[in-house]
Scaffold this motif. Structure first.
Motif, PDB file in Angstrom:
ATOM      1  N   CYS A 127      -3.222   9.323   4.442  1.00  0.00           N
ATOM      2  CA  CYS A 127      -3.372   9.304   5.828  1.00  0.00           C
ATOM      3  C   CYS A 127      -4.782   9.248   6.208  1.00  0.00           C
ATOM      4  O   CYS A 127      -5.417  10.063   5.604  1.00  0.00           O
ATOM      5  CB  CYS A 127      -2.652  10.319   6.537  1.00  0.00           C
ATOM      6  N   ARG A 128      -5.036   8.261   7.100  1.00  0.00           N
ATOM      7  CA  ARG A 128      -6.135   7.960   7.767  1.00  0.00           C
ATOM      8  C   ARG A 128      -6.117   8.818   8.913  1.00  0.00           C
ATOM      9  O   ARG A 128      -5.426   8.611   9.748  1.00  0.00           O
ATOM     10  CB  ARG A 128      -6.946   6.718   7.979  1.00  0.00           C
ATOM     11  N   ILE A 152      -6.470   2.921  -4.997  1.00  0.00           N
ATOM     12  CA  ILE A 152      -5.228   2.997  -4.221  1.00  0.00           C
ATOM     13  C   ILE A 152      -5.091   2.119  -3.105  1.00  0.00           C
ATOM     14  O   ILE A 152      -4.084   2.044  -2.556  1.00  0.00           O
ATOM     15  CB  ILE A 152      -4.509   4.577  -3.718  1.00  0.00           C
ATOM     16  N   GLY A 153      -6.162   1.110  -2.869  1.00  0.00           N
ATOM     17  CA  GLY A 153      -5.984   0.076  -1.964  1.00  0.00           C
ATOM     18  C   GLY A 153      -7.478  -0.172  -1.098  1.00  0.00           C
ATOM     19  O   GLY A 153      -8.160   0.696  -1.351  1.00  0.00           O
ATOM     20  N   ALA A 154      -7.417  -1.133  -0.235  1.00  0.00           N
ATOM     21  CA  ALA A 154      -8.399  -1.334   0.297  1.00  0.00           C
ATOM     22  C   ALA A 154      -8.399  -0.547   1.550  1.00  0.00           C
ATOM     23  O   ALA A 154      -7.414  -0.073   2.172  1.00  0.00           O
ATOM     24  CB  ALA A 154      -8.329  -2.873   1.051  1.00  0.00           C
ATOM     25  N   GLU A 155      -9.632  -0.126   2.263  1.00  0.00           N
ATOM     26  CA  GLU A 155      -9.645   0.790   3.085  1.00  0.00           C
ATOM     27  C   GLU A 155      -8.903   0.298   4.707  1.00  0.00           C
ATOM     28  O   GLU A 155      -8.108   1.269   5.149  1.00  0.00           O
ATOM     29  CB  GLU A 155     -10.983   1.002   3.650  1.00  0.00           C
ATOM     30  N   GLU A 156      -8.898  -0.981   4.710  1.00  0.00           N
ATOM     31  CA  GLU A 156      -8.394  -1.493   6.073  1.00  0.00           C
ATOM     32  C   GLU A 156      -6.738  -1.327   5.884  1.00  0.00           C
ATOM     33  O   GLU A 156      -5.723  -1.834   6.643  1.00  0.00           O
ATOM     34  CB  GLU A 156      -8.509  -2.934   6.230  1.00  0.00           C
ATOM     35  N   ASP A 157      -6.025  -1.178   4.616  1.00  0.00           N
ATOM     36  CA  ASP A 157      -4.843  -0.869   4.495  1.00  0.00           C
ATOM     37  C   ASP A 157      -4.020   0.474   4.873  1.00  0.00           C
ATOM     38  O   ASP A 157      -2.888   0.571   4.872  1.00  0.00           O
ATOM     39  CB  ASP A 157      -4.500  -0.988   2.738  1.00  0.00           C
ATOM     40  N   PHE A 158      -4.983   1.191   5.193  1.00  0.00           N
ATOM     41  CA  PHE A 158      -4.567   2.476   5.675  1.00  0.00           C
ATOM     42  C   PHE A 158      -4.926   2.707   7.210  1.00  0.00           C
ATOM     43  O   PHE A 158      -5.934   3.250   7.637  1.00  0.00           O
ATOM     44  CB  PHE A 158      -5.381   3.622   5.142  1.00  0.00           C
TER      45      PHE A 158
END
Length: 121
Positions: A30-31, A6-12
């Protein structure tokens, strides 16, 4: 169905809710510190998007001889429905309204990518 990227970790960003589509399902992600949580984004009450809801720590209260004491648990994030403020645990999907819950999905990070498991279990 297996894991879906669902995306790159930094996108959260931390303590921010994000709406994603995975496997045809609307999911609120949500992170919260070092953990990433994912729940079905539709409130079971009237289908509001939980991804547009409000994040906070879980609160509990109890009566004491001196009145009411309120405790905040910073390790337990919850999302409040944007329409009626129903509260759902991001960890379990359980609601404070008896008999209601949203599905919580397992999430893990692999090589900087956020993967959500949509299958059973």
């Amino acid at each position: 169905m297996g894991s879906v990227d669902i995306g790159a970790e930094e996108d959260f960003p931390d303590r921010t809710m994000r709406h994603v589509h995975a496997g045809g399902i609307e999911i609120a992600v949500c992170r919260w510190g070092t953990e990433i949580f994912a729940v079905r984004s539709r409130c079971p009450h009237q289908a509001a998007l939980l991804s547009e809801g409000f994040l906070q720590v879980a609160l509990s209260s109890r009566l004491t001889p001196d009145g009411v004491e309120v405790d905040a648990d910073a390790a337990e994030p919850v999302v409040l429905c944007p329409w009626h403020r129903w509260e759902f645990s991001l960890r379990t999907g359980e609601s404070t309204c008896p008999g209601y819950r949203v599905r919580a999905y397992p999430v893990h990070v692999d090589d900087g990518r956020v993967l959500i498991h949509l299958g059973r279990g």
